[in-house]
Design an enzyme around this catalytic site. Structure first.
Site, PDB file in Angstrom:
ATOM      1  N   TYR A   1       0.869  -1.191   0.000  1.00  0.00           N
ATOM      2  CA  TYR A   1       0.000   0.000   0.000  1.00  0.00           C
ATOM      3  C   TYR A   1       0.897   1.230   0.000  1.00  0.00           C
ATOM      4  O   TYR A   1       1.866   1.288   0.768  1.00  0.00           O
ATOM      5  CB  TYR A   1      -0.904  -0.031   1.240  1.00  0.00           C
ATOM      6  CG  TYR A   1      -2.121   0.846   1.126  1.00  0.00           C
ATOM      7  CD1 TYR A   1      -3.146   0.529   0.243  1.00  0.00           C
ATOM      8  CD2 TYR A   1      -2.264   1.990   1.905  1.00  0.00           C
ATOM      9  CE1 TYR A   1      -4.281   1.326   0.131  1.00  0.00           C
ATOM     10  CE2 TYR A   1      -3.404   2.796   1.807  1.00  0.00           C
ATOM     11  CZ  TYR A   1      -4.404   2.451   0.919  1.00  0.00           C
ATOM     12  OH  TYR A   1      -5.529   3.238   0.825  1.00  0.00           O
TER      13      TYR A   1
ATOM     14  N   ASN B   1     -15.305   4.765   4.355  1.00  0.00           N
ATOM     15  CA  ASN B   1     -16.320   4.511   3.328  1.00  0.00           C
ATOM     16  C   ASN B   1     -17.351   5.632   3.156  1.00  0.00           C
ATOM     17  O   ASN B   1     -17.607   6.051   2.020  1.00  0.00           O
ATOM     18  CB  ASN B   1     -17.016   3.163   3.574  1.00  0.00           C
ATOM     19  CG  ASN B   1     -16.096   2.001   3.238  1.00  0.00           C
ATOM     20  OD1 ASN B   1     -15.075   2.191   2.597  1.00  0.00           O
ATOM     21  ND2 ASN B   1     -16.441   0.805   3.670  1.00  0.00           N
TER      22      ASN B   1
ATOM     23  N   ALA C   1     -19.933  -1.785   0.220  1.00  0.00           N
ATOM     24  CA  ALA C   1     -20.206  -0.886   1.347  1.00  0.00           C
ATOM     25  C   ALA C   1     -20.207   0.564   0.852  1.00  0.00           C
ATOM     26  O   ALA C   1     -21.125   1.329   1.156  1.00  0.00           O
ATOM     27  CB  ALA C   1     -19.152  -1.082   2.428  1.00  0.00           C
TER      28      ALA C   1
ATOM     29  N   ARG D   1     -23.694  -7.670  -9.745  1.00  0.00           N
ATOM     30  CA  ARG D   1     -23.568  -8.978 -10.406  1.00  0.00           C
ATOM     31  C   ARG D   1     -24.851  -9.777 -10.186  1.00  0.00           C
ATOM     32  O   ARG D   1     -25.465  -9.692  -9.119  1.00  0.00           O
ATOM     33  CB  ARG D   1     -22.381  -9.743  -9.824  1.00  0.00           C
ATOM     34  CG  ARG D   1     -21.075  -9.105 -10.226  1.00  0.00           C
ATOM     35  CD  ARG D   1     -19.943 -10.057 -10.121  1.00  0.00           C
ATOM     36  NE  ARG D   1     -19.417 -10.195  -8.773  1.00  0.00           N
ATOM     37  CZ  ARG D   1     -18.281 -10.804  -8.500  1.00  0.00           C
ATOM     38  NH1 ARG D   1     -17.576 -11.363  -9.469  1.00  0.00           N
ATOM     39  NH2 ARG D   1     -17.837 -10.882  -7.263  1.00  0.00           N
ATOM     40  N   ASP D   2     -25.206 -10.565 -11.212  1.00  0.00           N
ATOM     41  CA  ASP D   2     -26.389 -11.423 -11.090  1.00  0.00           C
ATOM     42  C   ASP D   2     -26.131 -12.454  -9.987  1.00  0.00           C
ATOM     43  O   ASP D   2     -24.976 -12.779  -9.691  1.00  0.00           O
ATOM     44  CB  ASP D   2     -26.646 -12.125 -12.434  1.00  0.00           C
ATOM     45  CG  ASP D   2     -28.070 -12.636 -12.534  1.00  0.00           C
ATOM     46  OD1 ASP D   2     -28.849 -12.421 -11.574  1.00  0.00           O
ATOM     47  OD2 ASP D   2     -28.393 -13.258 -13.558  1.00  0.00           O
TER      48      ASP D   2
ATOM     49  N   TYR E   1     -11.960   4.051  -7.888  1.00  0.00           N
ATOM     50  CA  TYR E   1     -11.532   4.054  -6.483  1.00  0.00           C
ATOM     51  C   TYR E   1     -11.178   2.671  -5.970  1.00  0.00           C
ATOM     52  O   TYR E   1     -10.675   2.522  -4.852  1.00  0.00           O
ATOM     53  CB  TYR E   1     -12.591   4.726  -5.592  1.00  0.00           C
ATOM     54  CG  TYR E   1     -13.883   3.954  -5.429  1.00  0.00           C
ATOM     55  CD1 TYR E   1     -14.871   3.992  -6.413  1.00  0.00           C
ATOM     56  CD2 TYR E   1     -14.129   3.198  -4.294  1.00  0.00           C
ATOM     57  CE1 TYR E   1     -16.056   3.295  -6.260  1.00  0.00           C
ATOM     58  CE2 TYR E   1     -15.317   2.500  -4.134  1.00  0.00           C
ATOM     59  CZ  TYR E   1     -16.270   2.548  -5.106  1.00  0.00           C
ATOM     60  OH  TYR E   1     -17.442   1.857  -4.946  1.00  0.00           O
ATOM     61  N   GLY E   2     -11.422   1.645  -6.751  1.00  0.00           N
ATOM     62  CA  GLY E   2     -11.067   0.290  -6.330  1.00  0.00           C
ATOM     63  C   GLY E   2     -10.864  -0.577  -7.554  1.00  0.00           C
ATOM     64  O   GLY E   2     -11.221  -0.180  -8.674  1.00  0.00           O
TER      65      GLY E   2
ATOM     66  N   PHE F   1      -9.515   8.162  -7.503  1.00  0.00           N
ATOM     67  CA  PHE F   1      -9.977   8.772  -6.251  1.00  0.00           C
ATOM     68  C   PHE F   1      -9.325   8.032  -5.096  1.00  0.00           C
ATOM     69  O   PHE F   1      -9.393   6.802  -5.037  1.00  0.00           O
ATOM     70  CB  PHE F   1     -11.511   8.661  -6.125  1.00  0.00           C
ATOM     71  CG  PHE F   1     -11.998   9.173  -4.787  1.00  0.00           C
ATOM     72  CD1 PHE F   1     -12.342  10.502  -4.632  1.00  0.00           C
ATOM     73  CD2 PHE F   1     -12.055   8.335  -3.683  1.00  0.00           C
ATOM     74  CE1 PHE F   1     -12.749  10.990  -3.397  1.00  0.00           C
ATOM     75  CE2 PHE F   1     -12.459   8.810  -2.444  1.00  0.00           C
ATOM     76  CZ  PHE F   1     -12.803  10.136  -2.301  1.00  0.00           C
TER      77      PHE F   1
ATOM     78  N   VAL G   1      -9.292   8.474  -0.953  1.00  0.00           N
ATOM     79  CA  VAL G   1      -9.782   9.248   0.191  1.00  0.00           C
ATOM     80  C   VAL G   1      -8.631   9.657   1.119  1.00  0.00           C
ATOM     81  O   VAL G   1      -8.639  10.750   1.693  1.00  0.00           O
ATOM     82  CB  VAL G   1     -10.895   8.457   0.934  1.00  0.00           C
ATOM     83  CG1 VAL G   1     -10.352   7.307   1.735  1.00  0.00           C
ATOM     84  CG2 VAL G   1     -11.739   9.372   1.793  1.00  0.00           C
TER      85      VAL G   1
HETATM   86  P1  NDP Z   1     -17.044  -4.468  -0.240  1.00  0.00           P
HETATM   87  O1  NDP Z   1     -16.255  -5.653   0.200  1.00  0.00           O
HETATM   88  O2  NDP Z   1     -18.160  -3.984   0.607  1.00  0.00           O
HETATM   89  O3  NDP Z   1     -17.678  -4.782  -1.701  1.00  0.00           O
HETATM   90  C1  NDP Z   1     -16.942  -5.313  -2.747  1.00  0.00           C
HETATM   91  C2  NDP Z   1     -17.757  -5.167  -4.041  1.00  0.00           C
HETATM   92  O4  NDP Z   1     -17.004  -5.566  -5.150  1.00  0.00           O
HETATM   93  C3  NDP Z   1     -19.035  -5.965  -4.061  1.00  0.00           C
HETATM   94  O5  NDP Z   1     -20.028  -5.192  -4.664  1.00  0.00           O
HETATM   95  C4  NDP Z   1     -18.663  -7.153  -4.949  1.00  0.00           C
HETATM   96  O6  NDP Z   1     -19.766  -7.694  -5.626  1.00  0.00           O
HETATM   97  C5  NDP Z   1     -17.771  -6.471  -5.955  1.00  0.00           C
HETATM   98  N1  NDP Z   1     -16.854  -7.379  -6.635  1.00  0.00           N
HETATM   99  C6  NDP Z   1     -15.872  -8.106  -6.086  1.00  0.00           C
HETATM  100  N2  NDP Z   1     -15.200  -8.786  -7.040  1.00  0.00           N
HETATM  101  C7  NDP Z   1     -15.790  -8.461  -8.206  1.00  0.00           C
HETATM  102  C8  NDP Z   1     -15.578  -8.853  -9.560  1.00  0.00           C
HETATM  103  N3  NDP Z   1     -14.610  -9.707  -9.894  1.00  0.00           N
HETATM  104  N4  NDP Z   1     -16.379  -8.337 -10.511  1.00  0.00           N
HETATM  105  C9  NDP Z   1     -17.385  -7.480 -10.177  1.00  0.00           C
HETATM  106  N5  NDP Z   1     -17.640  -7.073  -8.918  1.00  0.00           N
HETATM  107  C10 NDP Z   1     -16.852  -7.573  -7.950  1.00  0.00           C
HETATM  108  O7  NDP Z   1     -16.015  -3.338  -0.570  1.00  0.00           O
HETATM  109  P2  NDP Z   1     -15.876  -1.812  -0.091  1.00  0.00           P
HETATM  110  O8  NDP Z   1     -17.086  -1.027  -0.445  1.00  0.00           O
HETATM  111  O9  NDP Z   1     -15.396  -1.771   1.305  1.00  0.00           O
HETATM  112  O10 NDP Z   1     -14.678  -1.386  -1.043  1.00  0.00           O
HETATM  113  C11 NDP Z   1     -14.793  -1.492  -2.456  1.00  0.00           C
HETATM  114  C12 NDP Z   1     -13.455  -1.145  -3.057  1.00  0.00           C
HETATM  115  O11 NDP Z   1     -13.206   0.215  -2.823  1.00  0.00           O
HETATM  116  C13 NDP Z   1     -12.255  -1.912  -2.460  1.00  0.00           C
HETATM  117  O12 NDP Z   1     -11.354  -2.168  -3.517  1.00  0.00           O
HETATM  118  C14 NDP Z   1     -11.662  -0.893  -1.485  1.00  0.00           C
HETATM  119  O13 NDP Z   1     -10.286  -1.113  -1.250  1.00  0.00           O
HETATM  120  C15 NDP Z   1     -11.913   0.375  -2.254  1.00  0.00           C
HETATM  121  N6  NDP Z   1     -11.933   1.606  -1.488  1.00  0.00           N
HETATM  122  C16 NDP Z   1     -11.176   2.620  -1.968  1.00  0.00           C
HETATM  123  C17 NDP Z   1     -11.150   3.840  -1.368  1.00  0.00           C
HETATM  124  C18 NDP Z   1     -10.344   4.921  -1.973  1.00  0.00           C
HETATM  125  O14 NDP Z   1     -10.184   5.988  -1.372  1.00  0.00           O
HETATM  126  N7  NDP Z   1      -9.814   4.710  -3.172  1.00  0.00           N
HETATM  127  C19 NDP Z   1     -11.891   4.100  -0.127  1.00  0.00           C
HETATM  128  C20 NDP Z   1     -12.751   2.999   0.283  1.00  0.00           C
HETATM  129  C21 NDP Z   1     -12.748   1.788  -0.385  1.00  0.00           C
HETATM  130  P3  NDP Z   1     -20.394  -9.150  -5.276  1.00  0.00           P
HETATM  131  O15 NDP Z   1     -21.333  -8.933  -4.113  1.00  0.00           O
HETATM  132  O16 NDP Z   1     -21.082  -9.496  -6.525  1.00  0.00           O
HETATM  133  O17 NDP Z   1     -19.242 -10.056  -4.923  1.00  0.00           O
END
Ligand code: NDP
Length: 365
Positions: free
Chosen positions: A57, A150, A179, A200-201, A274-275, A299, A301
């Site tokens: 990181y 978040n 989240a 996702r479905d 952002y992810g 982005f 944070v």
């Molecule tokens: P969560 O664990 O709550 O959610 C993850 C999401 O990603 C779910 O909607 C999941 O869908 C989806 N997902 C996972 N794998 C895949 C894939 N292969 N294809 C499509 N969708 C997928 O995550 P957070 O909300 O806590 O965080 C989301 C991302 O944002 C993370 O990468 C985190 O590190 C990043 N983040 C970045 C920040 C920044 O400042 N840049 C700040 C906060 C978070 P499903 O339910 O279908 O598995």
């Protein structure tokens, strides 16, 4: 003397291999005039905490011997909620009983207590203080402990870059059930923006759609619908009905999925990444750049909230929504740490890291 425990690492690696508990004493009888002592109420495990320990990181705490470790070590954890238990005699921004969150990342929140400068923390109202202000509700421990990453991510992505017109404009997001995505749905509703969430479905699709709708989603669609040319007309109909445009896309997935949401942007739209949940690069067709003048930006944070004025303003807004019961927090799986109990603090966090795939883990103290 207060016996404090903190989870540290001296080498980067997997949390199961490198975390240790360091125990040290805080001399509460000799606290500096601008210092405070806090006890931890709760601190979660976030993906970035794990990446930090692994050494992958970009932002990480320095390894030092400041806490009395035998070798230079870094404290773990970035987000957490604390209660002030002692203040130095020149401290004006805190009093005993206040709740507080670290002003910056890298503080090391996986610990029982900390001695810190008063400027190391920002104050949050505790439930009694919210009640005294006549608020409907006080912050819960989970809301306070997870307020710094978040919810600000969702709020800032929606407000800091593009001006969306309430009642008219839209944003599109993938990972709509993440989240961050759930906060984005709720906050956009509070601000009057329309949301289009791609998920996702799954076998219980309708159940998930119902949940997101109950949070205030305008529209929720599947990845397949988003990728289908025919469905594009339906989406155009939705935006036409509100007289607005899809001006912003929020991408936490990458790969084809990011292409899919970028294609829905209006001319001059912005996609914020952002992810990278799919571990695939962001793919943007050349035509979107040339003919639609799409911008793709990142982005983070952590970077944005180094501006402490912006952090205070952002947290205040989120606190107000929680107090007014307008925002729902993402539930966490809570485990209580007992100081002097069977498991050491680092073992409790190692288990929480291992269980992270089952949902957000929050250690309470
Ligand atoms: P969560 O664990 O709550 O959610 C993850 C999401 O990603 C779910 O909607 C999941 O869908 C989806 N997902 C996972 N794998 C895949 C894939 N292969 N294809 C499509 N969708 C997928 O995550 P957070 O909300 O806590 O965080 C989301 C991302 O944002 C993370 O990468 C985190 O590190 C990043 N983040 C970045 C920040 C920044 O400042 N840049 C700040 C906060 C978070 P499903 O339910 O279908 O598995």
């Amino acid at each position: 003397m207060i016996t404090s425990q903190v989870v540290v690492y001296s080498q980067h690696g997997e949390p199961k291999d490198v975390l240790k508990t360091h125990t040290y004493e805080i001399d509460d009888a000799n606290i500096g005039e601008n210092e405070i002592i806090v006890k931890t109420l709760a601190a979660p495990v976030n993906p970035s905490d794990i990446n930090q320990i692994q050494g992958v990181y970009p932002s990480k705490p320095e390894k030092t011997t400041a806490l009395g470790t035998s070798e230079p070590s870094a404290p773990t954890g970035n987000e957490g909620l604390f209660e002030v238990i002692k203040v130095g005699n020149k401290v004006t921004n805190f009093k005993v009983g206040d709740w507080a969150v670290p002003a910056q990342v890298n503080f090391g929140t996986w610990r029982t207590h900390a001695l810190a400068k008063d400027t190391d923390f920002l104050q949050l109202p505790n439930p009694d203080q919210s009640k005294a202000k006549g608020k409907k509700s006080g912050l819960t421990i989970n809301q306070g402990a997870t307020i710094s990453v978040n919810p600000p991510t969702a709020l800032l992505m929606l407000t800091h870059f593009v001006k969306l017109t309430p009642g008219k404009d839209w944003f599109i997001q993938n990972g709509g059930n993440s989240a961050v995505g759930k906060y984005a749905i709720q906050i956009s509703k509070l601000l009057g923006f329309n949301s289009l969430s791609v998920i996702r479905d799954r076998p219980n699709l309708q159940e998930l759609k119902d949940e997101l709708n109950s949070l205030g989603a305008t529209q929720v669609i599947t990845e397949e619908e988003n990728a289908s040319r025919d469905f594009g007309a339906t989406i155009k109909g939705w935006t036409k009905d509100t007289g607005g445009e899809i001006k912003l896309a929020l991408n936490c997935v990458g790969g084809k999925n990011s292409t899919g949401i970028a294609r829905k942007l209006a001319n001059n739209g912005l996609m914020l990444t952002y992810g990278g949940m799919s571990f695939q690069p962001v793919i943007l067709p050349t035509s979107l750049h040339i003919f639609k003048n799409i911008t793709s930006a990142g982005f983070w944070v952590t970077q944005l909230l180094k501006d402490s004025e912006l952090k205070t303003k952002t947290l205040n807004q989120i606190v107000e929504w929680y107090e007014d019961e307008k925002l729902k927090d993402a539930p966490a799986i809570q485990t209580k740490f007992e100081q002097g109990g069977e498991k050491q603090l680092h073992e409790v966090y190692q288990e929480a890291v291992a269980n992270s795939s089952n949902g957000k883990q929050l250690i309470t103290f």
